[in-house]
Design a protein around this motif. Structure first.
Motif, PDB file in Angstrom:
ATOM      1  N   HIS A   1    -107.161 -10.172  -4.657  1.00 33.58           N
ATOM      2  CA  HIS A   1    -107.551 -10.847  -3.413  1.00 33.58           C
ATOM      3  C   HIS A   1    -108.858 -11.610  -3.618  1.00 33.58           C
ATOM      4  O   HIS A   1    -109.021 -12.749  -3.155  1.00 33.58           O
ATOM      5  N   TYR A   2    -109.789 -10.994  -4.315  1.00 34.53           N
ATOM      6  CA  TYR A   2    -111.081 -11.614  -4.625  1.00 34.53           C
ATOM      7  C   TYR A   2    -110.885 -12.912  -5.411  1.00 34.53           C
ATOM      8  O   TYR A   2    -111.520 -13.938  -5.126  1.00 34.53           O
TER       9      TYR A   2
ATOM     10  N   ASP B   1    -103.165 -22.017  -7.922  1.00 33.84           N
ATOM     11  CA  ASP B   1    -104.239 -22.822  -8.493  1.00 33.84           C
ATOM     12  C   ASP B   1    -104.459 -22.543  -9.977  1.00 33.84           C
ATOM     13  O   ASP B   1    -105.431 -23.013 -10.555  1.00 33.84           O
ATOM     14  N   GLY B   2    -103.593 -21.748 -10.567  1.00 39.56           N
ATOM     15  CA  GLY B   2    -103.731 -21.444 -11.984  1.00 39.56           C
ATOM     16  C   GLY B   2    -104.859 -20.480 -12.296  1.00 39.56           C
ATOM     17  O   GLY B   2    -105.268 -20.361 -13.450  1.00 39.56           O
ATOM     18  N   VAL B   3    -105.367 -19.787 -11.273  1.00 40.11           N
ATOM     19  CA  VAL B   3    -106.419 -18.794 -11.511  1.00 40.11           C
ATOM     20  C   VAL B   3    -105.853 -17.624 -12.303  1.00 40.11           C
ATOM     21  O   VAL B   3    -106.517 -17.064 -13.180  1.00 40.11           O
TER      22      VAL B   3
ATOM     23  N   LEU C   1    -100.492  -9.498   1.216  1.00 37.85           N
ATOM     24  CA  LEU C   1     -99.546  -9.294   2.304  1.00 37.85           C
ATOM     25  C   LEU C   1    -100.207  -9.042   3.652  1.00 37.85           C
ATOM     26  O   LEU C   1     -99.572  -9.173   4.684  1.00 37.85           O
ATOM     27  N   GLY C   2    -101.471  -8.633   3.641  1.00 41.34           N
ATOM     28  CA  GLY C   2    -102.127  -8.340   4.909  1.00 41.34           C
ATOM     29  C   GLY C   2    -101.463  -7.174   5.602  1.00 41.34           C
ATOM     30  O   GLY C   2    -101.343  -6.079   5.043  1.00 41.34           O
TER      31      GLY C   2
ATOM     32  N   ARG D   1    -115.668 -15.763  -3.627  1.00 40.80           N
ATOM     33  CA  ARG D   1    -116.574 -15.879  -2.491  1.00 40.80           C
ATOM     34  C   ARG D   1    -116.203 -14.857  -1.433  1.00 40.80           C
ATOM     35  O   ARG D   1    -115.023 -14.616  -1.163  1.00 40.80           O
ATOM     36  N   SER D   2    -117.201 -14.267  -0.830  1.00 37.33           N
ATOM     37  CA  SER D   2    -116.997 -13.126   0.058  1.00 37.33           C
ATOM     38  C   SER D   2    -116.089 -13.431   1.237  1.00 37.33           C
ATOM     39  O   SER D   2    -115.219 -12.641   1.576  1.00 37.33           O
ATOM     40  N   HIS D   3    -116.305 -14.553   1.893  1.00 34.39           N
ATOM     41  CA  HIS D   3    -115.587 -14.822   3.134  1.00 34.39           C
ATOM     42  C   HIS D   3    -114.785 -16.123   3.056  1.00 34.39           C
ATOM     43  O   HIS D   3    -114.491 -16.736   4.082  1.00 34.39           O
ATOM     44  N   ALA D   4    -114.436 -16.528   1.866  1.00 36.89           N
ATOM     45  CA  ALA D   4    -113.657 -17.749   1.717  1.00 36.89           C
ATOM     46  C   ALA D   4    -112.212 -17.509   2.152  1.00 36.89           C
ATOM     47  O   ALA D   4    -111.727 -16.398   2.186  1.00 36.89           O
ATOM     48  N   GLU D   5    -111.540 -18.600   2.504  1.00 40.06           N
ATOM     49  CA  GLU D   5    -110.132 -18.488   2.880  1.00 40.06           C
ATOM     50  C   GLU D   5    -109.303 -18.136   1.653  1.00 40.06           C
ATOM     51  O   GLU D   5    -109.443 -18.754   0.597  1.00 40.06           O
ATOM     52  N   TRP D   6    -108.410 -17.163   1.800  1.00 41.90           N
ATOM     53  CA  TRP D   6    -107.597 -16.720   0.663  1.00 41.90           C
ATOM     54  C   TRP D   6    -106.485 -17.711   0.382  1.00 41.90           C
ATOM     55  O   TRP D   6    -105.891 -18.291   1.289  1.00 41.90           O
ATOM     56  N   ARG D   7    -106.212 -17.921  -0.894  1.00 37.62           N
ATOM     57  CA  ARG D   7    -105.086 -18.728  -1.342  1.00 37.62           C
ATOM     58  C   ARG D   7    -104.493 -18.031  -2.559  1.00 37.62           C
ATOM     59  O   ARG D   7    -105.238 -17.522  -3.405  1.00 37.62           O
TER      60      ARG D   7
END
Length: 224
Positions: free
Chosen positions: A27-28, A45-47, A67-68, A34-40
């Motif tokens: 998730h990170y 993105d190839g991360v 999944l939240g 980033r602590s509060h960035a929008e998750w993708r």
């Protein structure tokens, strides 16, 4: 479930304790550190890189989908892989991980015949190629009924401790303990989504600060 004990952190490390909410290392990475960035989804993105023995149904990206609320997540988010000898799914990370636990889920619309019951989680150290990679067993499950129609997600702690962090993780079907490996069709098919990993993240660039991904994550060790 037992609670994993916080480890002693060193420079460039951040600890992500087990959280039922699923806010772990993957998730990170989906928040790009980033602590509060929008998750993708980090696979988009190839991360992270995801591979499998063979895609049968769904999308590989769902292996690392956040999944939240596991009760209400989209039933179309499913992933089933197969293979001639053994079904497996693996993810490669841009960071090292001293794993202390993990979560795995099923798609909300998954059928009973595809529920995980016998599987192995492996880890691999950096280095080597796809042919010569050595997989280290982290957790073996036999006749495990943790996941069913009422519990789509289950979490497990791992007891393996190593001197070096893992960079790749593979979930593989395991033959039923009372059947021969070649005679068990379940070994050749695997359904799983929503992998999450917990433990100590090892930054590959220790000069760069890593912020905690979520409230409750331990802060990086101070620079001295």
């Amino acid at each position: 479930m037992e609670i994993d004990d916080p480890p002693t952190l060193h420079i460039g490390q951040t600890y992500f304790p087990y959280r039922a909410s699923g806010h772990g290392i993957l998730h990170y990475l989906g928040c790009k550190g980033r602590s509060h960035a929008e998750w993708r989804n980090p696979a988009l993105d190839g991360v992270v890189d995801i591979r499998s023995s063979g895609l049968r149904e769904g999308h590989l990206k769902y292996f690392v989908e956040f999944l939240g609320d596991v009760v209400t997540h989209d039933p179309n988010k499913k992933l089933v892989v197969d293979g001639p000898d053994q079904a497996w799914i693996e993810v490669s990370l841009p960071v090292g991980v001293f794993i202390s636990g993990y979560q795995i889920s099923h798609g909300a619309g998954e059928s009973r015949r595809n529920f995980l019951r016998n599987w192995v989680l492996y880890g691999a150290f950096p280095g080597g190629d796809d042919v010569n990679v050595s997989w280290f067993p982290l957790a073996l499950h036999e006749d495990d009924t943790s996941i069913d129609f009422k519990r789509w997600r289950a979490g497990f702690l791992t007891k393996v401790r190593t001197a070096e962090p893992f960079h790749r993780f593979r979930l593989a079907a395991h033959p039923h303990p009372k059947r021969s490996p070649t005679g068990d069709p379940k070994r050749r098919q695997l359904a799983a989504v929503g992998l999450e990993i917990f433990g100590t993240l090892q930054d590959l660039n220790p000069r760069k600060a890593i912020a905690p991904a979520v409230p409750g994550a331990h802060k990086p060790a101070p620079r001295v």
